[in-house]
Scaffold this motif. Sequence first.
Motif, PDB file in Angstrom:
ATOM      1  N   ALA A  62      25.106 -80.148 -10.877  1.00  0.00           N
ATOM      2  CA  ALA A  62      25.350 -80.974  -9.692  1.00  0.00           C
ATOM      3  C   ALA A  62      24.611 -80.404  -8.489  1.00  0.00           C
ATOM      4  O   ALA A  62      24.411 -79.188  -8.399  1.00  0.00           O
ATOM      5  N   PRO A  63      24.222 -81.265  -7.536  1.00  0.00           N
ATOM      6  CA  PRO A  63      23.643 -80.774  -6.289  1.00  0.00           C
ATOM      7  C   PRO A  63      24.696 -80.024  -5.484  1.00  0.00           C
ATOM      8  O   PRO A  63      25.817 -80.511  -5.313  1.00  0.00           O
ATOM      9  N   LEU A  64      24.360 -78.830  -4.999  1.00  0.00           N
ATOM     10  CA  LEU A  64      25.277 -78.029  -4.198  1.00  0.00           C
ATOM     11  C   LEU A  64      24.554 -77.536  -2.955  1.00  0.00           C
ATOM     12  O   LEU A  64      23.403 -77.094  -3.028  1.00  0.00           O
ATOM     13  N   GLY A  65      25.242 -77.614  -1.820  1.00  0.00           N
ATOM     14  CA  GLY A  65      24.644 -77.195  -0.554  1.00  0.00           C
ATOM     15  C   GLY A  65      24.948 -75.757  -0.213  1.00  0.00           C
ATOM     16  O   GLY A  65      25.883 -75.148  -0.756  1.00  0.00           O
ATOM     17  N   GLY A  66      24.190 -75.211   0.737  1.00  0.00           N
ATOM     18  CA  GLY A  66      24.391 -73.842   1.176  1.00  0.00           C
ATOM     19  C   GLY A  66      25.244 -73.733   2.420  1.00  0.00           C
ATOM     20  O   GLY A  66      25.405 -72.645   2.972  1.00  0.00           O
ATOM     21  N   ASP A  67      25.823 -74.852   2.886  1.00  0.00           N
ATOM     22  CA  ASP A  67      26.698 -74.812   4.047  1.00  0.00           C
ATOM     23  C   ASP A  67      28.056 -74.221   3.656  1.00  0.00           C
ATOM     24  O   ASP A  67      28.316 -73.940   2.489  1.00  0.00           O
ATOM     25  N   GLN A  68      28.949 -74.044   4.635  1.00  0.00           N
ATOM     26  CA  GLN A  68      30.225 -73.388   4.355  1.00  0.00           C
ATOM     27  C   GLN A  68      31.037 -74.149   3.310  1.00  0.00           C
ATOM     28  O   GLN A  68      31.579 -73.553   2.377  1.00  0.00           O
ATOM     29  N   PRO A  87      19.237 -79.181  -6.135  1.00  0.00           N
ATOM     30  CA  PRO A  87      19.102 -79.169  -4.675  1.00  0.00           C
ATOM     31  C   PRO A  87      19.817 -80.353  -4.018  1.00  0.00           C
ATOM     32  O   PRO A  87      19.827 -81.462  -4.555  1.00  0.00           O
ATOM     33  N   LEU A  88      20.438 -80.078  -2.866  1.00  0.00           N
ATOM     34  CA  LEU A  88      21.148 -81.099  -2.091  1.00  0.00           C
ATOM     35  C   LEU A  88      20.439 -81.306  -0.758  1.00  0.00           C
ATOM     36  O   LEU A  88      20.124 -80.348  -0.059  1.00  0.00           O
ATOM     37  N   ARG A  89      20.210 -82.557  -0.427  1.00  0.00           N
ATOM     38  CA  ARG A  89      19.656 -82.885   0.888  1.00  0.00           C
ATOM     39  C   ARG A  89      20.796 -83.295   1.807  1.00  0.00           C
ATOM     40  O   ARG A  89      21.509 -84.247   1.549  1.00  0.00           O
ATOM     41  N   VAL A  93      29.575 -83.240   1.062  1.00  0.00           N
ATOM     42  CA  VAL A  93      30.535 -84.311   1.343  1.00  0.00           C
ATOM     43  C   VAL A  93      31.950 -83.774   1.140  1.00  0.00           C
ATOM     44  O   VAL A  93      32.284 -83.235   0.083  1.00  0.00           O
ATOM     45  N   THR A  94      32.779 -83.917   2.174  1.00  0.00           N
ATOM     46  CA  THR A  94      34.154 -83.444   2.144  1.00  0.00           C
ATOM     47  C   THR A  94      35.083 -84.603   2.458  1.00  0.00           C
ATOM     48  O   THR A  94      34.877 -85.332   3.430  1.00  0.00           O
ATOM     49  N   LYS A  95      36.094 -84.770   1.623  1.00  0.00           N
ATOM     50  CA  LYS A  95      37.099 -85.818   1.825  1.00  0.00           C
ATOM     51  C   LYS A  95      38.432 -85.145   2.107  1.00  0.00           C
ATOM     52  O   LYS A  95      38.956 -84.417   1.270  1.00  0.00           O
ATOM     53  N   THR A  96      38.983 -85.402   3.292  1.00  0.00           N
ATOM     54  CA  THR A  96      40.197 -84.733   3.743  1.00  0.00           C
ATOM     55  C   THR A  96      41.332 -85.737   3.900  1.00  0.00           C
ATOM     56  O   THR A  96      41.199 -86.718   4.644  1.00  0.00           O
ATOM     57  N   ARG A  97      42.426 -85.487   3.189  1.00  0.00           N
ATOM     58  CA  ARG A  97      43.626 -86.311   3.324  1.00  0.00           C
ATOM     59  C   ARG A  97      44.640 -85.577   4.194  1.00  0.00           C
ATOM     60  O   ARG A  97      44.900 -84.386   3.993  1.00  0.00           O
ATOM     61  N   VAL A  98      45.208 -86.285   5.163  1.00  0.00           N
ATOM     62  CA  VAL A  98      46.307 -85.760   5.970  1.00  0.00           C
ATOM     63  C   VAL A  98      47.593 -86.359   5.412  1.00  0.00           C
ATOM     64  O   VAL A  98      47.736 -87.585   5.318  1.00  0.00           O
ATOM     65  N   ASP A 109      36.397 -88.655   5.949  1.00  0.00           N
ATOM     66  CA  ASP A 109      35.210 -88.322   5.142  1.00  0.00           C
ATOM     67  C   ASP A 109      34.128 -87.742   6.039  1.00  0.00           C
ATOM     68  O   ASP A 109      33.833 -88.279   7.114  1.00  0.00           O
ATOM     69  N   ASP A 110      33.529 -86.651   5.575  1.00  0.00           N
ATOM     70  CA  ASP A 110      32.513 -85.965   6.357  1.00  0.00           C
ATOM     71  C   ASP A 110      31.395 -85.518   5.418  1.00  0.00           C
ATOM     72  O   ASP A 110      31.618 -85.271   4.235  1.00  0.00           O
ATOM     73  N   GLY A 111      30.181 -85.393   5.944  1.00  0.00           N
ATOM     74  CA  GLY A 111      29.051 -84.925   5.157  1.00  0.00           C
ATOM     75  C   GLY A 111      28.175 -86.072   4.694  1.00  0.00           C
ATOM     76  O   GLY A 111      28.638 -87.175   4.408  1.00  0.00           O
TER      77      GLY A 111
END
Length: 452
Positions: A62-68, A87-89, A93-98, A109-111
Amino acid sequence: MRPLVVLGDALLDVDLDGSSDRICPDAPVPVVDLTRTWRRPGGAGLAALLAARSTADVVLVAPLGGDQDGRILAGLLAREVGVVPMPLRGTTVTKTRVRAAGQSLVRLDDGDGRAEHSPLSREVEDTLRSAGAILVADYGRGVTGHPGVRKLLTELAPAIPVVWDPHPRGAEPVAGVRLATPNLAEAAHFTETRSDPEELAKRTHALWSAEAVSVTTGADGAVLTDGDRCTTFRPPAGVVAKDTCGAGDRFASAVAAALLDGSSTDEAVAKGVDAAARFVATGGAATLSTSDTVAVQKTEYHGVSAFEVAARVRQEGGRLVATGGCFDLLHPGHASLLRQARALGDALVVCLNSDESVRGLKGPGRPIVTARDRARLLTELSSVDAVAIFDEPDPAAILDRLRPDVWVKGGDYADAELPESAVVHRHGGEIVLIPTIRGYSTSRLVAAAEGA
């Protein structure tokens, strides 16, 4: 056996849990007081972790990024599956449920990360070629549209089982895949029709050059067609969903693992329906989450007896988790179960069968490791806060004293099959069933050692 390779778009899922007892004064929305953060792999990452519940050797491509967030995701994945990055361009992508009181209030949704369509690395190509089966977990982030990926999958599909779990924003399956697994909404989207499950399955099969199509229908199971016939597979009677998040990934991963193991397509779909039903009945994807507070609380409880741990957790309003077993010759299957169990609460107590109890269950040649040493090994694990040893054939009596909020059991059980169910429920606790990882067992290790 050759590995099961999961190929797709990996995401990071985050649950922010808290409580809400008031409305914001400047807007008609609830105020949530956050108490805990849970993280787990999502998308193809979740599919890979679930595949590891059905077969021992799983690799995620899978594509994986180098960000946190990408580093967090990679760390969560590496605990249980092999990881081969693409490689990820962009950003992960982060999905956050409250959530408050177990109810989701909003998802954020972010990223913007997408698969980079650069030439495939030698490692990616070699990993796919080494696969005994491939699960394509499409989450619409570009992996299935990669020209190199499509060319290689088209070449491999006639030789090995390829299961394609599609996404409305992804590319259509390549020709020759063994099985495509859209859900009802996806099948309706791809065929641009609204109809009953059998008709949708037939239309989807006619649209794609797949050997078979299985349309999942939620609580009703799945409909399988090869173009000539349709077969409906129903989940076990009496199974009630607690959380349906990840049900499609559990179905597809169990199907792919069954095909890897030599099952027919019909047999694989039946196993997939059963696995998905049990998965949602025992808490769904949330059971794979890791809490940020685990490491701190492990230090706090270290060296304290099981009953002191239980008392302290109750005093602080926390959630006590317990699990049990012989744990004779610790192996990766045990470690995975204990890690998942610990993530469900604020402390984990292991109820350990005594030497006499193990002999009664396993025979005169067991245990191999004494209870004292088994307890020492367990308490060295970061996931275990305390161990309580019991002599009886089952842990009902010790659970009556511990009164856990959650009792975790490994394997394909139902509540009614567990002798300790009544005592757990009597104290207001719930039972979570976590499938064991195939390929690991103490009995198998003993047999291998004796045959060496």
